[in-house]
Design a protein around this motif. Sequence first.
Motif, mmCIF file in Angstrom:
data_model
loop_
_atom_site.group_PDB
_atom_site.id
_atom_site.type_symbol
_atom_site.label_atom_id
_atom_site.label_comp_id
_atom_site.label_asym_id
_atom_site.label_seq_id
_atom_site.Cartn_x
_atom_site.Cartn_y
_atom_site.Cartn_z
ATOM 1 N N UNK A 189 0.838 -1.214 0.000
ATOM 2 C CA UNK A 189 0.000 0.000 0.000
ATOM 3 C C UNK A 189 0.861 1.247 0.000
ATOM 4 N N UNK A 190 2.181 1.055 0.242
ATOM 5 C CA UNK A 190 3.097 2.204 0.194
ATOM 6 C C UNK A 190 4.213 1.950 -0.818
ATOM 7 N N UNK A 191 4.070 0.901 -1.626
ATOM 8 C CA UNK A 191 5.202 0.465 -2.451
ATOM 9 C C UNK A 191 5.194 1.067 -3.845
ATOM 10 N N UNK A 192 4.023 1.467 -4.327
ATOM 11 C CA UNK A 192 3.927 1.970 -5.690
ATOM 12 C C UNK A 192 3.558 3.444 -5.701
ATOM 13 N N UNK A 193 2.926 3.881 -6.820
ATOM 14 C CA UNK A 193 2.511 5.285 -6.916
ATOM 15 C C UNK A 193 1.195 5.513 -6.194
ATOM 16 N N UNK A 194 0.359 4.508 -6.146
ATOM 17 C CA UNK A 194 -0.927 4.623 -5.443
ATOM 18 C C UNK A 194 -1.451 3.218 -5.179
ATOM 19 N N UNK A 195 -2.287 3.113 -4.150
ATOM 20 C CA UNK A 195 -2.830 1.793 -3.801
ATOM 21 C C UNK A 195 -4.303 1.907 -3.449
ATOM 22 N N UNK A 196 -5.050 0.853 -3.795
ATOM 23 C CA UNK A 196 -6.447 0.767 -3.397
ATOM 24 C C UNK A 196 -6.595 -0.265 -2.293
ATOM 25 N N UNK A 197 -7.404 0.068 -1.299
ATOM 26 C CA UNK A 197 -7.624 -0.815 -0.142
ATOM 27 C C UNK A 197 -9.126 -1.065 -0.002
ATOM 28 N N UNK A 198 -9.483 -2.254 0.476
ATOM 29 C CA UNK A 198 -10.897 -2.576 0.711
ATOM 30 C C UNK A 198 -11.126 -2.864 2.188
ATOM 31 N N UNK A 199 -12.230 -2.335 2.699
ATOM 32 C CA UNK A 199 -12.616 -2.634 4.080
ATOM 33 C C UNK A 199 -13.945 -3.392 4.119
ATOM 34 N N UNK A 200 -14.209 -4.121 3.040
ATOM 35 C CA UNK A 200 -15.360 -5.036 2.975
ATOM 36 C C UNK A 200 -15.352 -5.890 4.265
ATOM 37 N N UNK A 201 -16.538 -6.230 4.804
ATOM 38 C CA UNK A 201 -16.555 -6.874 6.138
ATOM 39 C C UNK A 201 -15.621 -8.072 6.312
ATOM 40 N N UNK A 202 -15.450 -8.873 5.255
ATOM 41 C CA UNK A 202 -14.627 -10.078 5.401
ATOM 42 C C UNK A 202 -13.136 -9.842 5.229
ATOM 43 N N UNK A 203 -12.720 -8.627 4.982
ATOM 44 C CA UNK A 203 -11.292 -8.370 4.792
ATOM 45 C C UNK A 203 -10.558 -8.343 6.143
ATOM 46 N N UNK A 204 -9.227 -8.359 6.110
ATOM 47 C CA UNK A 204 -8.476 -8.381 7.382
ATOM 48 C C UNK A 204 -8.820 -7.167 8.246
ATOM 49 N N UNK A 205 -9.021 -6.023 7.600
ATOM 50 C CA UNK A 205 -9.529 -4.845 8.314
ATOM 51 C C UNK A 205 -10.906 -4.558 7.712
ATOM 52 N N UNK A 206 -11.931 -5.091 8.341
ATOM 53 C CA UNK A 206 -13.271 -4.997 7.746
ATOM 54 C C UNK A 206 -14.159 -4.059 8.540
ATOM 55 N N UNK A 207 -14.976 -3.285 7.831
ATOM 56 C CA UNK A 207 -15.943 -2.454 8.545
ATOM 57 C C UNK A 207 -17.296 -3.161 8.573
#
Length: 361
Positions: A189-207
Amino acid sequence: MIKFLDLKAINDSFEPELSLAIKRVLDAGWYLLGNEVIAFEQEYADYIGTKHCIGVANGLDALRLILKAYIEMGEMKEGDEVIVPATTFIASQLAITDNRLIPVFAEPDLTTYNIDPFKIEELITDRTKGIMIVHLYGQNAMHPEIQRLVDKYNLKLIEDNAQAVGAYYCTDESYRQGMPCLYNPSRTGSLGHAAGHSFYPGKNLGCLGDGGAVTTNNDELANIIRALANYGSNKKYVNDYQGLNSRLDEIQAAILRIKLTRLDADNKRRREIAQYYLDNIKHPDIILPRLDVLDNLKLETWNSELSHVWHLFVIRHPKRDQLQNYLTENGIQTLVHYPIPPHKQLAYKRWNKFTSNRKNS
Ligand SMILES: Cc1ncc(COP(=O)(O)O)c(C=O)c1O
């Protein structure tokens, strides 16, 4: 029955904090673009190690918005190509085709299931403008070869970090010789020019609904994405771009702020469980996950503290469906990730006959 994912139990374990956070938003009476989102964006940017974080509605939008912003900046245009692994969840490709860019499918590495860094260069043409790497199943996909290609061909490197929030990539020379990563661990998430993250409930960090974020160090990109996610507007009723409505809401941000504080501990627990599986599943027909793309360089270099956050523990078996039925009969729920790859879906029928070469456009 051992559930594939017991979300209720997971979220109950954060109580009463989650209920209190929701109450805090209700009491504040402010639901969008407020203090919870501002605070979460700062905390998440600090966690990932980037200058900017922009909260958005979901992980697909995060990736769509990055590419849309590059089009607004004149860095990409309709018909340009973005190299993307063929093995991923379809959202990675949807973000590309939704922007009228062309996905060029790259072969996965069969040991890591991530993009094979050594099968990318043959796909690069004059129309190639970016590489989207996907840290699939929770494992870092970054590799020195990918950095070399990004630098050599002046490409945008976009990370799909939907499945690997909390994972690291290490650039220490000594790491590749088997030492722990002491000097340069960087979060995916910090390795390229930009990153997309998901907080879908089943993800490691889920809302508790949909949520996502973009991280980047690029000020201009961050400003444009922030506007694009809000109808193309940085100032109320002034629209500089044809944008979307894609915002993280205050309740989800308040929840994510709590869950972020336990993410590293949760990922550590996932590693312990994965290690237990690795040590104890011994059936000769079961192909267990192999660790770290750097295994390609030197097998014994894997450092379990770093590269994998085990969003999924994926095994292969010659009689997959039979094995799945057997596990179900024995009270163990499993899922297939993924039964049909994106380029074989009806949605992408023009690419259904794709083999391993460049016959997809
Ligand atoms: C690899 C990958 N990319 C993107 C997404 C999209 O995220 P979201 O469901 O939040 O839109 C997901 C998950 O759903 C994913 O697994």
